[in-house]
Design a protein around this motif. Structure first.
Motif, PDB file in Angstrom:
ATOM      1  N   SER A  32       0.836  -1.201   0.000  1.00  0.00           N
ATOM      2  CA  SER A  32       0.000   0.000   0.000  1.00  0.00           C
ATOM      3  C   SER A  32       0.870   1.249   0.000  1.00  0.00           C
ATOM      4  O   SER A  32       2.054   1.205   0.363  1.00  0.00           O
ATOM      5  N   VAL A  33       0.268   2.380  -0.385  1.00  0.00           N
ATOM      6  CA  VAL A  33       1.008   3.643  -0.491  1.00  0.00           C
ATOM      7  C   VAL A  33       0.236   4.743   0.223  1.00  0.00           C
ATOM      8  O   VAL A  33      -0.991   4.859   0.079  1.00  0.00           O
ATOM      9  N   ILE A  34       0.956   5.552   0.997  1.00  0.00           N
ATOM     10  CA  ILE A  34       0.374   6.741   1.626  1.00  0.00           C
ATOM     11  C   ILE A  34       1.120   7.961   1.116  1.00  0.00           C
ATOM     12  O   ILE A  34       2.353   8.001   1.150  1.00  0.00           O
ATOM     13  N   PHE A  35       0.380   8.965   0.643  1.00  0.00           N
ATOM     14  CA  PHE A  35       0.985  10.236   0.241  1.00  0.00           C
ATOM     15  C   PHE A  35       0.518  11.310   1.218  1.00  0.00           C
ATOM     16  O   PHE A  35      -0.676  11.583   1.322  1.00  0.00           O
ATOM     17  N   ASP A  36       1.472  11.921   1.917  1.00  0.00           N
ATOM     18  CA  ASP A  36       1.194  12.912   2.953  1.00  0.00           C
ATOM     19  C   ASP A  36       1.411  14.315   2.385  1.00  0.00           C
ATOM     20  O   ASP A  36       2.542  14.787   2.285  1.00  0.00           O
ATOM     21  N   LEU A  37       0.317  14.990   2.032  1.00  0.00           N
ATOM     22  CA  LEU A  37       0.427  16.344   1.483  1.00  0.00           C
ATOM     23  C   LEU A  37       0.751  17.384   2.556  1.00  0.00           C
ATOM     24  O   LEU A  37       1.069  18.524   2.227  1.00  0.00           O
ATOM     25  N   ALA A  38       0.652  17.004   3.814  1.00  0.00           N
ATOM     26  CA  ALA A  38       0.933  17.941   4.906  1.00  0.00           C
ATOM     27  C   ALA A  38       2.309  17.729   5.503  1.00  0.00           C
ATOM     28  O   ALA A  38       2.606  18.237   6.584  1.00  0.00           O
ATOM     29  N   VAL A  39       3.180  17.022   4.796  1.00  0.00           N
ATOM     30  CA  VAL A  39       4.456  16.603   5.378  1.00  0.00           C
ATOM     31  C   VAL A  39       5.318  17.787   5.811  1.00  0.00           C
ATOM     32  O   VAL A  39       6.056  17.693   6.812  1.00  0.00           O
ATOM     33  N   VAL A  40       5.249  18.915   5.103  1.00  0.00           N
ATOM     34  CA  VAL A  40       6.094  20.066   5.441  1.00  0.00           C
ATOM     35  C   VAL A  40       5.698  20.679   6.782  1.00  0.00           C
ATOM     36  O   VAL A  40       6.539  21.266   7.474  1.00  0.00           O
ATOM     37  N   GLY A  61       5.881   9.241  10.903  1.00  0.00           N
ATOM     38  CA  GLY A  61       7.052   8.734  10.197  1.00  0.00           C
ATOM     39  C   GLY A  61       7.278   9.313   8.821  1.00  0.00           C
ATOM     40  O   GLY A  61       8.292   9.004   8.189  1.00  0.00           O
ATOM     41  N   SER A  62       6.375  10.172   8.323  1.00  0.00           N
ATOM     42  CA  SER A  62       6.586  10.742   6.988  1.00  0.00           C
ATOM     43  C   SER A  62       7.695  11.781   7.030  1.00  0.00           C
ATOM     44  O   SER A  62       7.838  12.518   8.010  1.00  0.00           O
ATOM     45  N   ILE A  63       8.492  11.839   5.966  1.00  0.00           N
ATOM     46  CA  ILE A  63       9.615  12.770   5.854  1.00  0.00           C
ATOM     47  C   ILE A  63       9.555  13.415   4.480  1.00  0.00           C
ATOM     48  O   ILE A  63       9.438  12.716   3.462  1.00  0.00           O
ATOM     49  N   ALA A  64       9.643  14.727   4.440  1.00  0.00           N
ATOM     50  CA  ALA A  64       9.545  15.454   3.172  1.00  0.00           C
ATOM     51  C   ALA A  64      10.618  14.994   2.191  1.00  0.00           C
ATOM     52  O   ALA A  64      11.799  14.899   2.544  1.00  0.00           O
ATOM     53  N   ASP A  65      10.175  14.714   0.970  1.00  0.00           N
ATOM     54  CA  ASP A  65      11.058  14.347  -0.143  1.00  0.00           C
ATOM     55  C   ASP A  65      11.827  13.052   0.087  1.00  0.00           C
ATOM     56  O   ASP A  65      12.853  12.814  -0.560  1.00  0.00           O
ATOM     57  N   GLU A  66      11.352  12.229   0.990  1.00  0.00           N
ATOM     58  CA  GLU A  66      11.948  10.910   1.199  1.00  0.00           C
ATOM     59  C   GLU A  66      10.867   9.842   1.118  1.00  0.00           C
ATOM     60  O   GLU A  66       9.734  10.051   1.546  1.00  0.00           O
ATOM     61  N   VAL A  67      11.230   8.707   0.561  1.00  0.00           N
ATOM     62  CA  VAL A  67      10.329   7.557   0.530  1.00  0.00           C
ATOM     63  C   VAL A  67      10.652   6.682   1.736  1.00  0.00           C
ATOM     64  O   VAL A  67      11.778   6.215   1.887  1.00  0.00           O
ATOM     65  N   VAL A  68       9.648   6.513   2.597  1.00  0.00           N
ATOM     66  CA  VAL A  68       9.830   5.763   3.840  1.00  0.00           C
ATOM     67  C   VAL A  68       9.037   4.462   3.752  1.00  0.00           C
ATOM     68  O   VAL A  68       7.879   4.463   3.325  1.00  0.00           O
ATOM     69  N   GLU A  69       9.660   3.366   4.157  1.00  0.00           N
ATOM     70  CA  GLU A  69       8.978   2.075   4.192  1.00  0.00           C
ATOM     71  C   GLU A  69       8.724   1.690   5.652  1.00  0.00           C
ATOM     72  O   GLU A  69       9.652   1.601   6.443  1.00  0.00           O
ATOM     73  N   THR A 125       4.552   2.003   1.772  1.00  0.00           N
ATOM     74  CA  THR A 125       5.381   3.114   1.308  1.00  0.00           C
ATOM     75  C   THR A 125       4.723   4.424   1.702  1.00  0.00           C
ATOM     76  O   THR A 125       3.555   4.666   1.390  1.00  0.00           O
ATOM     77  N   ILE A 126       5.490   5.278   2.388  1.00  0.00           N
ATOM     78  CA  ILE A 126       4.999   6.594   2.804  1.00  0.00           C
ATOM     79  C   ILE A 126       5.829   7.644   2.082  1.00  0.00           C
ATOM     80  O   ILE A 126       7.053   7.606   2.108  1.00  0.00           O
TER      81      ILE A 126
END
Length: 360
Positions: free
Chosen positions: A267-275, A282-290, A295-296
């Protein structure tokens, strides 16, 4: 890019002289020659701001880049004023009139000036496209001789401008889309796009819009009920797009590590509020985190991944704003109270916006 050859021509038609920093449009495929053909002069940063009455930019420049502008000059840009208060104070000390484009009121006559809406539209679209590219399966249902490929399940959390565009994009790609928001008034919008509305039913949410069209902080009771609902729903999803923001505060946490662990591997999560701290643990701007096979991802500047369109819309927002108040006799915009007071951060050496602490 805060201007394009199109808007340069329009500003010059108003009677303005226009200067563009060399190379400023390269990332959006607008060459210096294109700006010259539109009538602008080209120079380095120091040359283009020298004696300027108005400076337009995407993000508010540091004061060192504005040396040589005229006293009282207007600077229209994204200031991120809640997070960059020191910069706002510095603009006040320098005698500049800072105009925060993200404070544009969400009223009918300001719609064409609203940079957040235009950029959020692109962000909602790009979030789904990026997630689809990362997802290892197709979005639409496919009937083949070898069997049926089931449609992907897409869940959108937060139904503002970005969320609505994410819903529409997911539907166009053929996904089964569901969405949730704390504002009960968004239910009709979700369903009008053909998506399933997922709402907390036993605890009251916000009946309409929060301040300025944004959601506001919810009660602890609602947060607990929403977390339970999300936990039950998210485990069945393939793609999740989170878009929740509260002006002046860190982004609310919508998805915990425990909830991520409940999702299917792949599954994939896209966090538009990461900034702004992220909706997802665990989300990090401009990084793909597993995490737990999920995948986040999230971009620091999502619209910039559609640079040409983002620049064109941003530039039109700027032109629509400044031209609406253009005074031919003064040779510059003269703002009215409704919009001027809403977006003006500094004037006459002081911070003057009531939304900021220390404002007069």
């Amino acid at each position: 890019m805060a201007a394009t050859p199109e808007t340069v021509r329009k500003f010059i038609a108003l009677g303005a002289d226009f200067a563009v920093e060399s190379g400023a449009g390269d990332s959006a495929a607008f060459s210096d020659d294109a700006f010259r053909e539109a009538g602008a002069s080209i120079g380095d940063a120091e040359a283009v701001v020298k004696d300027a009455d108005i400076v337009i930019a995407i993000r508010a420049p540091e004061l060192a880049r504005l040396e040589g502008t005229r006293p009282g000059a207007m600077v229209a840009a994204l200031f991120d004023p809640f997070q960059r208060r020191e910069l706002v104070a510095a603009y006040a000390s320098a005698g500049l009139e800072a105009l925060s484009m993200e404070f544009m009121p969400r009223i009918t006559r300001a719609q064409s000036m609203d940079v957040l809406s235009s950029q959020s539209n692109l962000a909602g679209y790009k979030a789904v496209i990026a997630a689809a590219d990362t997802f290892g399966r197709a979005f639409p249902m496919m009937m083949t001789a070898a069997g049926t490929v089931q449609a992907a399940r897409l869940f959108v959390m937060g139904v503002g401008v970005a969320g609505l565009q994410a819903i529409a994009t997911g539907r166009r790609l053929g996904a089964q889309v569901s969405a949730t928001d704390v504002r009960s008034a968004t239910r009709e919008q979700i369903e009008s796009l053909g998506a399933k509305a997922v709402f907390v039913e036993d605890v009251a949410g916000i009946e309409g819009e929060g301040s300025g069209g944004y959601a506001t902080e919810m009660s602890d009771e609602y947060k607990a009920a929403q977390a339970k609902l999300v936990s039950e729903h998210i485990a069945k999803q393939d793609i999740v797009i989170t878009t929740a923001l509260i002006p002046g505060r860190a982004a609310p946490r919508l998805i915990t590590d425990q909830q991520i662990a409940s999702m299917k591997p792949g599954s994939v999560i896209f966090d538009l509020a990461v900034v702004q701290g992220g909706n997802v643990e665990g989300s990090i701007a401009d990084e793909v985190v597993e995490r737990h096979g999920v995948t986040i991802m999230g971009f620091a500047n999502t619209p910039a991944h559609l640079a040409a369109d983002a620049s064109a819309l941003f530039a039109r927002n700027h032109f629509n704003f400044l031209s609406a108040f253009w005074d031919e006799e003064a040779g510059r915009p003269v703002l009215d109270e409704e919009i001027g007071d809403a977006i003006r951060l500094t004037r006459g050496g002081e911070v003057v916006n009531d939304r900021l602490e220390g404002a007069a």
